[in-house]
Design a protein around this motif. Structure first.
Motif, PDB file in Angstrom:
ATOM      1  N   LEU A  30      12.836 -91.513 -27.392  1.00 46.00           N
ATOM      2  CA  LEU A  30      11.506 -91.764 -26.826  1.00 46.00           C
ATOM      3  C   LEU A  30      11.545 -91.364 -25.364  1.00 46.00           C
ATOM      4  CD1 LEU A  30       8.653 -92.906 -26.505  1.00 46.00           C
ATOM      5  CD2 LEU A  30       9.650 -95.199 -26.331  1.00 46.00           C
ATOM      6  N   ILE A  31      10.659 -90.468 -24.972  1.00 43.86           N
ATOM      7  CA  ILE A  31      10.525 -90.068 -23.563  1.00 43.86           C
ATOM      8  C   ILE A  31       9.180 -90.577 -23.067  1.00 43.86           C
ATOM      9  CG2 ILE A  31      10.556 -88.177 -21.908  1.00 43.86           C
ATOM     10  CD1 ILE A  31      11.948 -86.480 -24.046  1.00 43.86           C
ATOM     11  N   ARG A  32       9.222 -91.465 -22.104  1.00 44.27           N
ATOM     12  CA  ARG A  32       7.996 -92.041 -21.547  1.00 44.27           C
ATOM     13  C   ARG A  32       7.595 -91.296 -20.279  1.00 44.27           C
ATOM     14  NH1 ARG A  32       9.907 -97.684 -23.080  1.00 44.27           N
ATOM     15  NH2 ARG A  32       8.505 -98.315 -24.765  1.00 44.27           N
ATOM     16  N   SER A  33       6.281 -91.132 -20.107  1.00 47.06           N
ATOM     17  CA  SER A  33       5.704 -90.497 -18.902  1.00 47.06           C
ATOM     18  C   SER A  33       6.227 -89.083 -18.688  1.00 47.06           C
ATOM     19  CB  SER A  33       5.974 -91.357 -17.661  1.00 47.06           C
ATOM     20  OG  SER A  33       5.352 -92.613 -17.774  1.00 47.06           O
ATOM     21  N   LEU A  34       6.308 -88.319 -19.765  1.00 47.69           N
ATOM     22  CA  LEU A  34       6.719 -86.920 -19.668  1.00 47.69           C
ATOM     23  C   LEU A  34       5.534 -86.089 -19.183  1.00 47.69           C
ATOM     24  CD1 LEU A  34       8.809 -84.655 -20.276  1.00 47.69           C
ATOM     25  CD2 LEU A  34       7.761 -84.494 -22.560  1.00 47.69           C
ATOM     26  N   PRO A  35       5.632 -85.404 -18.049  1.00 46.80           N
ATOM     27  CA  PRO A  35       4.529 -84.550 -17.579  1.00 46.80           C
ATOM     28  C   PRO A  35       4.283 -83.402 -18.561  1.00 46.80           C
ATOM     29  CG  PRO A  35       6.086 -84.989 -15.797  1.00 46.80           C
ATOM     30  CD  PRO A  35       6.744 -85.444 -17.059  1.00 46.80           C
ATOM     31  N   ILE A  36       3.025 -83.173 -18.908  1.00 47.83           N
ATOM     32  CA  ILE A  36       2.689 -82.155 -19.894  1.00 47.83           C
ATOM     33  C   ILE A  36       1.586 -81.243 -19.371  1.00 47.83           C
ATOM     34  CG2 ILE A  36       3.370 -83.538 -21.904  1.00 47.83           C
ATOM     35  CD1 ILE A  36       0.369 -84.197 -22.301  1.00 47.83           C
ATOM     36  N   ILE A  37       1.482 -80.089 -20.025  1.00 45.29           N
ATOM     37  CA  ILE A  37       0.390 -79.151 -19.764  1.00 45.29           C
ATOM     38  C   ILE A  37      -0.442 -79.044 -21.029  1.00 45.29           C
ATOM     39  CG2 ILE A  37      -0.211 -76.764 -19.217  1.00 45.29           C
ATOM     40  CD1 ILE A  37       2.485 -76.553 -17.759  1.00 45.29           C
ATOM     41  N   GLY A  38      -1.727 -79.346 -20.938  1.00 47.77           N
ATOM     42  CA  GLY A  38      -2.611 -79.195 -22.079  1.00 47.77           C
ATOM     43  C   GLY A  38      -2.491 -80.317 -23.098  1.00 47.77           C
ATOM     44  N   LYS A  39      -3.399 -80.290 -24.051  1.00 49.71           N
ATOM     45  CA  LYS A  39      -3.440 -81.284 -25.127  1.00 49.71           C
ATOM     46  C   LYS A  39      -2.345 -81.002 -26.144  1.00 49.71           C
ATOM     47  CE  LYS A  39      -5.758 -84.547 -27.518  1.00 49.71           C
ATOM     48  NZ  LYS A  39      -5.926 -85.922 -27.038  1.00 49.71           N
ATOM     49  N   GLN A  40      -1.568 -82.028 -26.496  1.00 48.35           N
ATOM     50  CA  GLN A  40      -0.468 -81.872 -27.442  1.00 48.35           C
ATOM     51  C   GLN A  40      -0.868 -82.430 -28.811  1.00 48.35           C
ATOM     52  OE1 GLN A  40       2.371 -80.310 -26.726  1.00 48.35           O
ATOM     53  NE2 GLN A  40       1.763 -79.976 -24.577  1.00 48.35           N
ATOM     54  N   PRO A  41      -0.375 -81.836 -29.919  1.00 48.49           N
ATOM     55  CA  PRO A  41      -0.671 -82.384 -31.255  1.00 48.49           C
ATOM     56  C   PRO A  41      -0.032 -83.756 -31.416  1.00 48.49           C
ATOM     57  CG  PRO A  41       0.998 -80.657 -31.385  1.00 48.49           C
ATOM     58  CD  PRO A  41       0.477 -80.632 -29.980  1.00 48.49           C
ATOM     59  N   ALA A  42      -0.714 -84.641 -32.126  1.00 44.06           N
ATOM     60  CA  ALA A  42      -0.224 -86.015 -32.281  1.00 44.06           C
ATOM     61  C   ALA A  42       1.075 -86.063 -33.074  1.00 44.06           C
ATOM     62  CB  ALA A  42      -1.284 -86.880 -32.948  1.00 44.06           C
ATOM     63  N   ILE A  43       1.139 -85.347 -34.206  1.00 49.23           N
ATOM     64  CA  ILE A  43       2.336 -85.348 -35.049  1.00 49.23           C
ATOM     65  C   ILE A  43       2.668 -83.911 -35.434  1.00 49.23           C
ATOM     66  CG2 ILE A  43       3.398 -86.170 -37.188  1.00 49.23           C
ATOM     67  CD1 ILE A  43       1.554 -88.550 -37.156  1.00 49.23           C
ATOM     68  N   SER A  44       3.934 -83.540 -35.250  1.00 52.40           N
ATOM     69  CA  SER A  44       4.374 -82.199 -35.624  1.00 52.40           C
ATOM     70  C   SER A  44       5.856 -82.247 -35.985  1.00 52.40           C
ATOM     71  CB  SER A  44       4.120 -81.202 -34.482  1.00 52.40           C
ATOM     72  OG  SER A  44       4.780 -81.625 -33.302  1.00 52.40           O
ATOM     73  N   ARG A  45       6.354 -81.174 -36.524  1.00 58.08           N
ATOM     74  CA  ARG A  45       7.770 -81.081 -36.866  1.00 58.08           C
ATOM     75  C   ARG A  45       8.476 -80.226 -35.820  1.00 58.08           C
ATOM     76  NH1 ARG A  45      10.622 -81.990 -41.830  1.00 58.08           N
ATOM     77  NH2 ARG A  45      12.833 -81.819 -41.266  1.00 58.08           N
ATOM     78  N   ARG A  46       9.579 -80.747 -35.281  1.00 62.78           N
ATOM     79  CA  ARG A  46      10.385 -80.024 -34.313  1.00 62.78           C
ATOM     80  C   ARG A  46      11.835 -80.058 -34.792  1.00 62.78           C
ATOM     81  NH1 ARG A  46       5.960 -78.872 -32.680  1.00 62.78           N
ATOM     82  NH2 ARG A  46       5.153 -78.917 -30.531  1.00 62.78           N
ATOM     83  N   ASN A  47      12.281 -78.949 -35.359  1.00 65.43           N
ATOM     84  CA  ASN A  47      13.642 -78.865 -35.913  1.00 65.43           C
ATOM     85  C   ASN A  47      13.862 -79.994 -36.928  1.00 65.43           C
ATOM     86  OD1 ASN A  47      14.010 -76.673 -34.204  1.00 65.43           O
ATOM     87  ND2 ASN A  47      14.902 -77.930 -32.575  1.00 65.43           N
ATOM     88  N   ASP A  48      14.842 -80.850 -36.681  1.00 68.92           N
ATOM     89  CA  ASP A  48      15.122 -81.939 -37.629  1.00 68.92           C
ATOM     90  C   ASP A  48      14.361 -83.218 -37.304  1.00 68.92           C
ATOM     91  OD1 ASP A  48      16.930 -80.328 -39.031  1.00 68.92           O
ATOM     92  OD2 ASP A  48      18.593 -80.917 -37.722  1.00 68.92           O
ATOM     93  N   TYR A  49      13.407 -83.154 -36.377  1.00 68.81           N
ATOM     94  CA  TYR A  49      12.716 -84.359 -35.920  1.00 68.81           C
ATOM     95  C   TYR A  49      11.216 -84.317 -36.209  1.00 68.81           C
ATOM     96  CZ  TYR A  49      16.919 -85.326 -33.150  1.00 68.81           C
ATOM     97  OH  TYR A  49      18.204 -85.574 -32.746  1.00 68.81           O
ATOM     98  N   LEU A  50      10.660 -85.526 -36.366  1.00 74.41           N
ATOM     99  CA  LEU A  50       9.219 -85.696 -36.304  1.00 74.41           C
ATOM    100  C   LEU A  50       8.865 -85.903 -34.834  1.00 74.41           C
ATOM    101  CD1 LEU A  50       8.736 -88.270 -39.200  1.00 74.41           C
ATOM    102  CD2 LEU A  50       8.141 -85.842 -39.269  1.00 74.41           C
TER     103      LEU A  50
END
Length: 314
Positions: A60-80
């Protein structure tokens, strides 16, 4: 494990409005991104390369600075990859700024409103406002006793279980921080009765807006706002800190007092198993239903009234 990660159980709260329905816990490796980290915003969410602990369900990464709107749920390699919230992270840049310069950020109307609230409460108190700053080791037990008296009657504790923690571990932590000059506590009184508190631990010169609460009996006097204003005046005059960090989450209170904000997200990278899928989709579904109902209430001008009824019983 990377020294920036902390390993503990994190509740996955399934909430309907302010009401927590379920809060199953997962062992996670957690990192908090602070204002002093100076991490550049990311456009694409990439899982950490650190190995998982034996019982860990992910990161869990809290307060990660982001650019743009991110999808709520996606697949990243072996992770949700689950973005549980995306929000403006509000803060006050206090570096080299006197309080008079800070107040100039407000419109004349807002400054007048804030000063009127302070005057109104002062008049209610008979002319003078009683409040106190706590920071020394011998003072923190008194702060804890007074703040707990307020916290236990706040909606944050009654409904959200987010009041000032009532534990020996927390008291000891407060004392330890005080010995390191890494904590500030503030109490607002009516006569001798505590009616509002603000608790701010300090990390690398950054004041953390950790806990604020007030006695709902005095809500018409905006005592939380009054204490925040008095505390900020003191902190600016102290000239010790770089930032006042309002942390995650949105509120009109944070937006009002902040000087800056950056777009941030709380991002989970969880093992892609059935249990975790079920938890994430359950939370997402309840959040969506709650948002739809909240939107309808807002449409008919009832949302703030219903929220007040739930929080304060009025």
């Amino acid at each position: 494990m990377n020294q920036n990660w902390h390993y503990y159980q994190v509740p996955i709260k399934i909430q309907f409005g302010d009401k927590t329905l379920l809060a199953p816990k997962l062992w996670l490796q957690v990192r908090e991104i602070g204002l002093d980290d100076e991490i550049p915003p990311v456009a694409e969410l990439v899982p950490p390369t650190d190995p998982l602990q034996e019982r860990s369900q992910g990161f869990l990464i809290r307060s990660l600075p982001i650019i743009g709107k991110q999808p709520a749920i996606s697949r990243r390699n072996d992770y949700l990859c689950y973005v549980s919230s995306q929000y403006p992270h509000y803060y006050i840049d206090m570096r080299g700024m006197p309080f008079s310069e800070y107040t100039s950020k407000f419109s004349s109307k807002t400054r007048s409103t804030l000063n009127r609230k302070v005057r109104k409460y002062a008049e209610y108190c008979g002319g003078n406002i009683s409040w106190k700053v706590y920071k020394a080791p011998g003072e923190m037990l008194e702060f804890f006793r007074l703040a707990r008296a307020v916290s236990k009657i706040t909606y944050q504790e009654r409904l959200l279980d987010e009041g000032l923690p009532d534990s020996d571990e927390f008291r000891q932590q407060m004392e330890q921080l005080a010995h390191q000059d890494r904590v500030r506590g503030f109490i607002l009184f009516y006569q001798d009765k505590p009616i509002s508190y603000l608790y701010c631990p300090v990390t690398n010169g950054v004041l953390i807006y950790a806990f604020l609460g007030y006695d709902p009996t005095y809500m018409n006097f905006s005592v939380g706002t009054v204490l925040q204003w008095l505390a900020l005046q003191h902190l600016f005059e102290e000239r010790t800190f770089q930032f006042f960090d309002f942390t995650e989450g949105q509120s009109e209170h944070k937006k009002l007092f902040a000087t800056h904000n950056i777009q941030c997200a709380n991002v989970f990278f969880l093992r892609a198993n059935m249990r975790n899928r079920f938890l994430l989709h359950s939370q997402r579904t309840v959040d969506n239903i709650s948002a739809v109902i909240g939107g309808k209430l807002d449409q008919f001008g009832l949302k703030s009234k219903v929220k007040k009824m739930m929080r304060f019983g009025i």
